[in-house]
Enzyme design. Structure first.
Site, mmCIF file in Angstrom:
data_model
loop_
_atom_site.group_PDB
_atom_site.id
_atom_site.type_symbol
_atom_site.label_atom_id
_atom_site.label_comp_id
_atom_site.label_asym_id
_atom_site.label_seq_id
_atom_site.Cartn_x
_atom_site.Cartn_y
_atom_site.Cartn_z
ATOM 1 N N TRP A 325 137.525 80.177 74.779
ATOM 2 C CA TRP A 325 137.472 81.187 73.595
ATOM 3 C C TRP A 325 138.646 81.482 73.335
ATOM 4 C CZ3 TRP A 325 139.000 85.931 73.343
ATOM 5 C CH2 TRP A 325 138.534 86.947 72.406
ATOM 6 N N HIS A 326 139.650 81.482 74.233
ATOM 7 C CA HIS A 326 140.863 81.970 73.901
ATOM 8 C C HIS A 326 141.745 80.898 73.075
ATOM 9 C CE1 HIS A 326 140.119 84.938 77.361
ATOM 10 N NE2 HIS A 326 140.929 85.678 76.600
ATOM 11 N N GLY A 327 141.381 79.767 72.906
ATOM 12 C CA GLY A 327 142.342 78.884 72.211
ATOM 13 C C GLY A 327 142.026 77.424 72.403
ATOM 14 N N PHE A 478 144.035 84.808 68.905
ATOM 15 C CA PHE A 478 142.730 84.264 69.412
ATOM 16 C C PHE A 478 141.637 84.618 68.435
ATOM 17 C CE2 PHE A 478 144.937 85.489 73.390
ATOM 18 C CZ PHE A 478 145.691 84.178 73.695
#
Lengths: 478, 319
Positions: A325-327, A478
């Site tokens: 989800w962060h990247g 993000f």
């Protein structure tokens, strides 16, 4: 618009005055003002992507209304999937398209097939991961009949785009935030003062701690090969404080700003670096995201029920997805997996809920055992942060390899003394306020006014003195 | 709400009052600084009316680092001050010019170092810290610096705002206030030569940029005309000087000839002398340069003597 910018320092009072003095008698107008202010806030960065928020808002609003009218189970499911596919579709396209294409090409070339690269030059819309999850939670909750969908489009638009938390959270649930848009808000002195106090503390953590750590961290991470293991440890530890100061600082400013407008957002950070194990850390770090994944992914997968294999699988899924989800980078996936590895022994030994209350509750000092537990948890977290900060996996690997070399036992080439004092100052304040919602919530509250004000002025002075180049919040990416 | 606003006012009022005092404190200490890049000395001399020069030199780093006032003074028997500004084009050079004339007697002669970067505008205000102590309520600086990134009107009218984010400047101011500094001024009358051999960094950067066409900023060009007109009206003689550059630099800029034509044309139009050293023998010897655009100490000594000689020979400087 950044919270730590002059633009925001002008924008906020204007919206505040309009909100409480011009449209204060009309709830609908107040909500409308919030929508307009939020769109201006977002458009300051890039107005073109406003259409994405508007479209997302419209889709989920219509899905909510349709779900309320629909009783047929299959059609309800189809409506829910419409919302999920559109929201996740946007997220995947803007955030992950190039990652998937690049990895497909790499995978196929491994087997001898050559594919023409077809990556696109895509700009990642700020905050897409945050507002996508926020609107998704609405559709899912309506589908689960936990929430009555709203017919008030303005209130719903305000919920999706609420400017204090639009671009970097906290990811609010519709069950908490949306009803607040239905009720008349009256100005509350204590709440507003508290909001300002929390903004002040957020700015301190962002400008004094995070931004000053960033300078050293960038120097060390961008020139890893030039530094000894001990210096790299300094870099990793400072990154741990940078990301904490940056993100929890943002959350404090967001929550404080919301309180100025009469809204209560949920606590997003609960002093995570005082955690005694990783499970506790994850209950205290980015709480709004952790609980989102818990409620909409972990529990539907079976959570901690089922066989050991299922439990392990679920833990890995939630941590890896959370990392992703962060990247779109393998570093985030490894960061997630590493945290899952840290978490597993606690889960398998049924010790993951051992530390629910804050450490040394009701006491001034922790025990030696607690100190050791806190330090070991911090060390594990810091090691994982190396993957989070590194450019790629080989960078992370070379960084960690150098840490575990003989050069670990040399004197660090960089010794940020003033920064260490500032971090210590922050930790002491946070320690004293660890039973509250944020560091200085009750700090000096019993002191005489001049002393209390002197403390606040000191914070203001430190913010001014240590403000460097304006730096974006890490979580914007993000 | 009333209670909140009053409490807020009580909290903010001391901050506002203190901010003015703190602004004065930081600015006063900052302009004591002699350290790199050494810009404060020139600005201080301007604002204190201490320039006292017959001949002043304007331009970019190709002025401030290439023309030694000592040599010109010895040769011309006149007082010389070098106002060259590192990384700045004519827009901010003109700002310095008007501030100089505002606080000091006018010079007899301006040596205006020009090149094809003179009217090419960069986005940022290079070494912007040099303007900080003088910015508050100074609307000349606002007028000429507002088109650059980094400062807004608030920086010019609200105390301390311009210091937000300027960590180096604040650090420097506090260290000047509380620590003894034995550093001597870095520059002599705005001049400092660089004594080092050929440095590849600039060459690499310029090769990376490749062959390119200079695009002039129309406003800056118009300002240049205005400057020449004003000097003519004020009886200040202007000599345009194109200082040496390493010959290989020529290959990199496509519209060089247009630049030279322009300077020839304006010098004729305003009856000024144009001294062009771009084909001088100095330009063909690497030993005189430390990069393609800047002479080293050896080159500066040679060129400054040559310039003094030419100024004398052409009798362009009035005694």
């Amino acid at each position: 618009m950044l919270f730590n910018s002059i633009d925001f320092a002008i924008f906020l009072p204007i919206v505040f005055v309009l909100y409480w003095f011009v449209v204060n008698k009309n709830l609908k107008l107040q909500n409308f003002l919030i929508v307009v202010a939020s769109y201006v806030f977002y458009a300051w960065w890039d107005w073109r992507f406003l259409s994405l928020i508007m479209f997302s808002t419209l889709v989920d609003y219509l899905v909510g209304i349709s779900l309320a009218k629909q009783e047929h189970a299959v059609r309800r499911k189809m409506l829910l999937w419409t919302s999920i596919l559109i929201n996740i579709g946007f997220l995947c396209f803007f955030k992950y398209y190039n990652f998937f294409i690049d990895n497909f090409i790499t995978a196929f070339s491994f087997f001898g097939y050559k594919i023409q690269p077809n990556s696109l030059n895509i700009i990642l819309p700020v905050g897409i991961s945050f507002y996508t999850f926020q609107t998704l939670s609405y559709s899912i909750d309506v589908y689960r009949r936990k929430l009555v969908p709203t017919a008030d489009f303005i209130a719903f638009s305000a919920f999706v785009s609420f400017f204090p938390q639009l671009v970097a959270g906290p990811i609010e649930r519709a069950t908490n935030l949306l009803p607040q848009f239905y009720k008349k808000r009256s100005f509350h002195y204590g709440k507003a003062v508290d909001g300002l106090r929390q903004i002040l503390w957020g700015l301190f953590k962002k400008i004094v701690i995070a931004d000053n750590c960033a300078e050293v961290v960038n120097q060390i991470f961008n020139n890893t090969g030039d530094f000894s293991g001990s210096t790299l440890v300094v870099g990793a530890v400072l990154f741990a404080f940078q990301i904490y100061g940056d993100f929890s600082g943002y959350s404090d400013i967001a929550i404080g700003t919301s309180r100025l407008f009469g809204f209560d957002l949920k606590q997003n950070f609960a002093f995570p670096y005082f955690s005694r194990d990783i499970a506790e850390f994850w209950r205290r770090w980015h709480i709004s995201l952790s609980t989102w994944f818990r409620d909409y992914l972990y529990i539907p997968l079976g959570g901690s029920r089922g066989s050991k294999f299922q439990q392990i699988r679920n833990v890995f899924i939630i941590f890896v997805v959370s990392g992703f989800w962060h990247g779109p980078n393998w570093t985030f996936i490894v960061w997630g997996a590493l945290n899952a590895l840290y978490f597993l022994p606690l889960l398998l030994g049924s010790k993951n809920r051992k530390h629910i209350e804050i450490v040394a509750q009701g006491k001034w000092l922790p025990t030696i055992k607690e100190i050791l537990l806190i330090l070991s948890t911090f060390a594990l977290t810091t090691l994982a942060w190396v993957f989070f900060r590194a450019d790629n996996l080989s960078h992370a690997w070379s960084f960690i390899s150098e840490i575990f070399s003989y050069s670990l036992f040399t004197i660090p080439q960089i010794q940020p003394k003033i920064l260490s004092i500032l971090i210590l100052f922050m930790l002491l304040i946070e320690w004293s306020g660890r039973e509250e919602l944020y560091g200085i919530e009750r700090f000096g509250i019993t002191w005489k006014k001049p002393y209390r004000y002197a403390f606040y002025y000191t914070i203001v002075f430190l913010i001014f003195l240590f403000s460097g180049e304006e730096q974006e919040f890490i979580y914007f990416q993000f | 709400m009333r209670k909140f606003l009053i409490a807020l006012l009580y909290f903010i009022l001391p901050v506002v009052i203190a901010s003015y005092g703190l602004d004065v404190f930081i600015s006063k200490n900052l302009l004591k600084s002699n350290t790199s890049p050494g810009n404060y000395n020139a600005w201080n001399d301007i604002y204190k009316g201490q320039v006292n020069a017959d001949v002043v030199i304007y331009g970019s780093s190709r002025a401030s680092m290439q023309i030694d006032p000592h040599i010109l003074e010895d040769s011309l028997k006149l007082k010389v001050y070098n106002f060259g500004m590192l990384g700045h084009n004519f827009l901010t050079q003109y700002l310095r010019h008007i501030e100089y004339l505002k606080y000091n007697p006018q010079p007899k002669q301006i040596i205006m170092c020009v090149d094809y970067f003179s009217f090419e505008k960069r986005e940022d205000l290079y070494e912007s810290d040099q303007f900080l102590p003088y910015m508050l309520w100074n609307f000349n600086i606002w007028r000429y610096a507002k088109s650059y990134d980094g400062f807004s009107l608030l920086d010019h009218v609200v105390p301390l705002v311009r210091y937000v984010g300027k960590a180096t400047a604040k650090k420097k101011a506090f260290s000047m206030a509380f620590m003894k500094s034995n550093m001597k001024p870095l520059k002599y009358k705005g001049f400092k030569s660089t004594d080092k051999p050929w440095d590849k960094t600039m060459e690499e950067a310029r090769l990376k940029r490749g062959i390119y066409t200079i695009s002039n900023d129309t406003n800056t060009v118009n300002l240049f005309y205005q400057f020449l007109q004003e000097c003519e009206e004020q009886n200040i003689k202007v000599t345009l000087v194109y200082t040496p550059e390493y010959f290989e630099e020529k290959k990199l800029v496509l519209n060089r000839d247009e630049t030279f034509k322009f300077f020839k044309q304006v010098s004729t139009q305003y009856n000024n002398t144009f001294l062009n050293y771009v084909d001088d023998s100095i330009c063909y010897k690497k030993e005189y340069f430390y990069n393609s655009l800047h002479l080293n100490k050896k080159g500066v000594d040679l060129f400054s003597k040559k310039l003094a000689h030419d100024l004398k020979k052409l009798d362009v400087v009035e005694k």
